[in-house]
Design a protein around this motif. Structure first.
Motif, mmCIF file in Angstrom:
data_model
loop_
_atom_site.group_PDB
_atom_site.id
_atom_site.type_symbol
_atom_site.label_atom_id
_atom_site.label_comp_id
_atom_site.label_asym_id
_atom_site.label_seq_id
_atom_site.Cartn_x
_atom_site.Cartn_y
_atom_site.Cartn_z
ATOM 1 N N MET A 1 20.397 19.590 42.583
ATOM 2 C CA MET A 1 20.039 20.087 43.901
ATOM 3 C C MET A 1 19.319 18.976 44.664
ATOM 4 O O MET A 1 18.511 18.254 44.110
ATOM 5 N N LYS A 2 19.621 18.858 45.944
ATOM 6 C CA LYS A 2 18.966 17.858 46.785
ATOM 7 C C LYS A 2 18.348 18.535 47.997
ATOM 8 O O LYS A 2 18.818 19.564 48.463
ATOM 9 N N GLN A 3 17.278 17.916 48.473
ATOM 10 C CA GLN A 3 16.626 18.358 49.698
ATOM 11 C C GLN A 3 16.372 17.154 50.586
ATOM 12 O O GLN A 3 16.144 16.046 50.105
ATOM 13 N N LEU A 4 16.409 17.416 51.858
ATOM 14 C CA LEU A 4 16.075 16.406 52.848
ATOM 15 C C LEU A 4 14.717 16.784 53.418
ATOM 16 O O LEU A 4 14.528 17.892 53.912
ATOM 17 N N ARG A 5 13.742 15.888 53.286
ATOM 18 C CA ARG A 5 12.414 16.125 53.863
ATOM 19 C C ARG A 5 12.250 15.208 55.060
ATOM 20 O O ARG A 5 12.365 13.988 54.942
ATOM 21 N N ILE A 6 11.990 15.817 56.202
ATOM 22 C CA ILE A 6 11.769 15.060 57.427
ATOM 23 C C ILE A 6 10.316 15.241 57.834
ATOM 24 O O ILE A 6 9.832 16.374 57.948
ATOM 25 N N VAL A 7 9.629 14.126 58.033
ATOM 26 C CA VAL A 7 8.229 14.157 58.469
ATOM 27 C C VAL A 7 8.190 13.748 59.933
ATOM 28 O O VAL A 7 8.704 12.686 60.300
ATOM 29 N N TYR A 8 7.613 14.616 60.754
ATOM 30 C CA TYR A 8 7.537 14.393 62.196
ATOM 31 C C TYR A 8 6.122 14.018 62.605
ATOM 32 O O TYR A 8 5.155 14.559 62.080
ATOM 33 N N ASN A 9 5.993 13.120 63.563
ATOM 34 C CA ASN A 9 4.724 12.826 64.214
ATOM 35 C C ASN A 9 4.708 13.650 65.497
ATOM 36 O O ASN A 9 5.582 13.504 66.350
ATOM 37 N N THR A 10 3.710 14.540 65.628
ATOM 38 C CA THR A 10 3.662 15.448 66.771
ATOM 39 C C THR A 10 3.162 14.777 68.038
ATOM 40 O O THR A 10 3.266 15.356 69.117
ATOM 41 N N GLY A 11 2.601 13.574 67.912
ATOM 42 C CA GLY A 11 2.038 12.893 69.072
ATOM 43 C C GLY A 11 0.610 13.320 69.360
ATOM 44 O O GLY A 11 -0.010 12.831 70.306
ATOM 45 N N GLU A 12 0.076 14.218 68.534
ATOM 46 C CA GLU A 12 -1.303 14.691 68.692
ATOM 47 C C GLU A 12 -2.176 14.051 67.632
ATOM 48 O O GLU A 12 -1.682 13.572 66.608
ATOM 49 N N LEU A 13 -3.474 14.055 67.878
ATOM 50 C CA LEU A 13 -4.435 13.514 66.918
ATOM 51 C C LEU A 13 -5.354 14.619 66.430
ATOM 52 O O LEU A 13 -5.721 15.520 67.197
ATOM 53 N N SER A 14 -5.759 14.528 65.165
ATOM 54 C CA SER A 14 -6.717 15.479 64.610
ATOM 55 C C SER A 14 -8.114 15.144 65.132
ATOM 56 O O SER A 14 -8.314 14.150 65.841
ATOM 57 N N GLN A 15 -9.082 15.943 64.750
ATOM 58 C CA GLN A 15 -10.470 15.699 65.179
ATOM 59 C C GLN A 15 -11.005 14.387 64.638
ATOM 60 O O GLN A 15 -11.913 13.799 65.211
ATOM 61 N N THR A 16 -10.424 13.919 63.534
ATOM 62 C CA THR A 16 -10.868 12.649 62.952
ATOM 63 C C THR A 16 -10.067 11.463 63.483
ATOM 64 O O THR A 16 -10.258 10.337 63.044
ATOM 65 N N GLY A 17 -9.141 11.721 64.410
ATOM 66 C CA GLY A 17 -8.380 10.650 65.028
ATOM 67 C C GLY A 17 -7.099 10.270 64.308
ATOM 68 O O GLY A 17 -6.449 9.295 64.668
#
Length: 64
Positions: A1-17
């Motif tokens: 079985m295979k999976q494709l994992r896509i990680v997205y950058n939302t363009g937002e920053l957390s409280q720690t930057g």
């Protein structure tokens, strides 16, 4: 079985930057190779409002 994992950058920053990332796992056929996985991720990325940051092709092997 295979999976494709896509990680997205939302363009937002957390409280720690740090950038806020989101990920999505998609089951794919066993015949999908790394170049095909990248093509799939690019097509999906074009349909979102986020930037694709990382793409993984995960292969799971059952041993028991």
């Amino acid at each position: 079985m295979k999976q494709l994992r896509i990680v997205y950058n939302t363009g937002e920053l957390s409280q720690t930057g740090r950038p806020i990332l989101r990920r999505n796992n998609i089951d794919v056929e066993d015949s999908v190779d790394p170049s095909k996985a990248l093509q799939i991720a690019q097509v999906i990325g074009d349909l979102t409002n986020y930037t694709v940051q990382e793409v993984y092709l995960i292969v799971t092997t059952q041993v028991m």
